[in-house]
Design a protein around this motif. Structure first.
Motif, PDB file in Angstrom:
ATOM      1  N   PRO A 266     -24.124  -3.803   4.482  1.00  0.00           N
ATOM      2  CA  PRO A 266     -24.792  -2.373   4.647  1.00  0.00           C
ATOM      3  C   PRO A 266     -24.057  -1.100   4.222  1.00  0.00           C
ATOM      4  O   PRO A 266     -24.905  -0.354   3.687  1.00  0.00           O
ATOM      5  N   GLU A 267     -22.920  -1.091   4.449  1.00  0.00           N
ATOM      6  CA  GLU A 267     -22.355   0.325   4.184  1.00  0.00           C
ATOM      7  C   GLU A 267     -22.275   0.369   2.657  1.00  0.00           C
ATOM      8  O   GLU A 267     -22.346   1.387   1.780  1.00  0.00           O
ATOM      9  N   ARG A 268     -21.608  -0.774   1.912  1.00  0.00           N
ATOM     10  CA  ARG A 268     -21.105  -0.684   0.683  1.00  0.00           C
ATOM     11  C   ARG A 268     -22.425  -0.636  -0.461  1.00  0.00           C
ATOM     12  O   ARG A 268     -22.565   0.021  -1.150  1.00  0.00           O
ATOM     13  N   TYR A 269     -23.379  -1.551   0.146  1.00  0.00           N
ATOM     14  CA  TYR A 269     -24.793  -1.252  -0.749  1.00  0.00           C
ATOM     15  C   TYR A 269     -25.490  -0.175  -0.552  1.00  0.00           C
ATOM     16  O   TYR A 269     -26.046   0.425  -1.650  1.00  0.00           O
ATOM     17  N   ALA A 270     -25.528   0.579   0.704  1.00  0.00           N
ATOM     18  CA  ALA A 270     -26.162   1.770   0.828  1.00  0.00           C
ATOM     19  C   ALA A 270     -25.285   2.699  -0.139  1.00  0.00           C
ATOM     20  O   ALA A 270     -26.068   3.827  -0.791  1.00  0.00           O
ATOM     21  N   ALA A 271     -24.131   2.743  -0.214  1.00  0.00           N
ATOM     22  CA  ALA A 271     -23.320   3.673  -1.159  1.00  0.00           C
ATOM     23  C   ALA A 271     -23.697   3.490  -2.334  1.00  0.00           C
ATOM     24  O   ALA A 271     -23.982   4.288  -3.303  1.00  0.00           O
ATOM     25  N   TYR A 272     -23.882   1.972  -2.963  1.00  0.00           N
ATOM     26  CA  TYR A 272     -24.084   1.756  -4.214  1.00  0.00           C
ATOM     27  C   TYR A 272     -25.543   2.234  -4.665  1.00  0.00           C
ATOM     28  O   TYR A 272     -25.764   2.959  -5.672  1.00  0.00           O
ATOM     29  N   GLN A 273     -26.560   2.238  -3.759  1.00  0.00           N
ATOM     30  CA  GLN A 273     -27.897   2.641  -3.936  1.00  0.00           C
ATOM     31  C   GLN A 273     -27.727   4.305  -4.271  1.00  0.00           C
ATOM     32  O   GLN A 273     -28.508   4.616  -5.059  1.00  0.00           O
ATOM     33  N   GLN A 274     -26.826   4.884  -3.401  1.00  0.00           N
ATOM     34  CA  GLN A 274     -27.057   6.177  -3.703  1.00  0.00           C
ATOM     35  C   GLN A 274     -26.257   6.809  -5.230  1.00  0.00           C
ATOM     36  O   GLN A 274     -26.708   7.908  -5.554  1.00  0.00           O
ATOM     37  N   GLY A 275     -25.465   6.006  -5.631  1.00  0.00           N
ATOM     38  CA  GLY A 275     -24.930   6.662  -6.996  1.00  0.00           C
ATOM     39  C   GLY A 275     -25.332   5.798  -8.345  1.00  0.00           C
ATOM     40  O   GLY A 275     -25.101   6.165  -9.367  1.00  0.00           O
ATOM     41  N   VAL A 276     -26.459   4.734  -8.001  1.00  0.00           N
ATOM     42  CA  VAL A 276     -26.687   3.948  -9.041  1.00  0.00           C
ATOM     43  C   VAL A 276     -28.168   3.657  -9.044  1.00  0.00           C
ATOM     44  O   VAL A 276     -28.701   3.354  -8.075  1.00  0.00           O
ATOM     45  N   LYS A 277     -29.021   3.894  -9.862  1.00  0.00           N
ATOM     46  CA  LYS A 277     -30.364   3.598 -10.122  1.00  0.00           C
ATOM     47  C   LYS A 277     -30.653   2.377 -10.052  1.00  0.00           C
ATOM     48  O   LYS A 277     -29.920   1.635 -10.635  1.00  0.00           O
ATOM     49  N   ARG A 278     -32.008   2.081  -9.726  1.00  0.00           N
ATOM     50  CA  ARG A 278     -32.441   0.479  -9.791  1.00  0.00           C
ATOM     51  C   ARG A 278     -32.601  -0.208 -10.918  1.00  0.00           C
ATOM     52  O   ARG A 278     -32.044  -1.045 -11.247  1.00  0.00           O
ATOM     53  N   ILE A 279     -33.164   0.457 -11.953  1.00  0.00           N
ATOM     54  CA  ILE A 279     -33.762  -0.150 -13.083  1.00  0.00           C
ATOM     55  C   ILE A 279     -33.954   0.621 -14.531  1.00  0.00           C
ATOM     56  O   ILE A 279     -33.343  -0.101 -15.388  1.00  0.00           O
ATOM     57  N   ILE A 280     -33.901   1.819 -14.475  1.00  0.00           N
ATOM     58  CA  ILE A 280     -33.598   2.784 -15.633  1.00  0.00           C
ATOM     59  C   ILE A 280     -32.523   3.737 -15.286  1.00  0.00           C
ATOM     60  O   ILE A 280     -32.523   4.459 -14.343  1.00  0.00           O
ATOM     61  N   PRO A 281     -31.551   3.316 -16.179  1.00  0.00           N
ATOM     62  CA  PRO A 281     -30.402   4.368 -16.074  1.00  0.00           C
ATOM     63  C   PRO A 281     -30.432   5.781 -15.801  1.00  0.00           C
ATOM     64  O   PRO A 281     -31.572   6.410 -16.500  1.00  0.00           O
ATOM     65  N   PHE A 282     -30.054   6.485 -14.784  1.00  0.00           N
ATOM     66  CA  PHE A 282     -30.058   7.899 -14.718  1.00  0.00           C
ATOM     67  C   PHE A 282     -31.509   8.281 -14.219  1.00  0.00           C
ATOM     68  O   PHE A 282     -31.947   9.256 -13.960  1.00  0.00           O
ATOM     69  N   VAL A 283     -32.491   7.316 -14.163  1.00  0.00           N
ATOM     70  CA  VAL A 283     -33.961   7.832 -13.905  1.00  0.00           C
ATOM     71  C   VAL A 283     -34.440   7.114 -12.694  1.00  0.00           C
ATOM     72  O   VAL A 283     -35.048   8.064 -11.782  1.00  0.00           O
ATOM     73  N   LEU A 284     -34.466   5.884 -12.643  1.00  0.00           N
ATOM     74  CA  LEU A 284     -35.607   5.345 -11.791  1.00  0.00           C
ATOM     75  C   LEU A 284     -34.617   3.757 -11.019  1.00  0.00           C
ATOM     76  O   LEU A 284     -34.371   3.040 -11.752  1.00  0.00           O
TER      77      LEU A 284
END
Length: 192
Positions: free
Chosen positions: A174-192
């Motif tokens: 819960p905490e680690r993945y939420a933080a990861y989501q904040q810093g790294v985009k899903r599928i297109i670096p720096f965009v989406l």
């Protein structure tokens, strides 16, 4: 137009390498402790199969799907081959980095790890990024409208699947993945 046959050979070779590595590596994954249902998989598998068929049979489909939307030109063929090799490299790097945590369906493995190294520093789902690049490169060299529609459907398929994966990762970390989501985009670096 010597570049086109060579580009097609390179792209075909990339897909052979991809499929071979995935089949061989699938034998050495951790034991699964949770797996999504077949009904849940069907939501994205249908789109995936349709996208594959559009790419494979694009020129044989009726108008406008068989319409050539990109001209045959050497720079396009070279760019497509380069993109496919780059996409394969990115996907393989991600697969190796993920190691025994990998699965072709949404699962939770025994001793599941939250991987944030390698290509996972740039996107949360780098295998999908690599495969989408390969798929786009293949559509680019084939140049039929159907292939580009297939790319969009594959993107939609991956988006549905990664949404399920992220829900599972949020429950597990819960905490680690939420933080990861904040810093790294899903599928297109720096965009989406």
């Amino acid at each position: 137009m010597q570049a086109y046959p060579l580009a097609l050979d390179i792209i075909s070779g990339c897909w052979v390498v991809f499929i071979t590595v995935w089949l061989l590596a699938a034998a050495s994954t951790k034991r699964t402790v949770y797996r999504e249902s077949r009904a849940q998989r069907l939501r994205y598998w249908v789109l995936l199969v349709i996208s594959y068929l559009l790419l494979l049979y694009g020129r044989e489909l009726p108008y406008p799907l068989n319409l050539r939307v990109i001209p045959r030109a050497t720079p396009i063929a070279c760019a497509a081959a380069f993109l496919c090799v780059a996409g394969l490299g990115f996907a393989l790097w991600a697969r190796v980095t993920l190691g025994r945590n990998w699965s072709g369906v949404v699962t939770l493995k025994e001793g599941h790890e939250l991987v944030q190294r390698g290509p996972y520093r740039f996107v949360r789902h780098p295998i999908y990024t690599g495969v989408l690049i390969m798929f786009f490169a293949t559509a680019l060299v084939q140049s039929h409208l159907a292939g580009f529609v297939g790319v969009l459907l594959m993107f939609a398929s991956f988006w549905i699947k990664l949404d399920r994966e992220e829900t599972l990762m949020l429950r597990q970390f819960p905490e680690r993945y939420a933080a990861y989501q904040q810093g790294v985009k899903r599928i297109i670096p720096f965009v989406l």
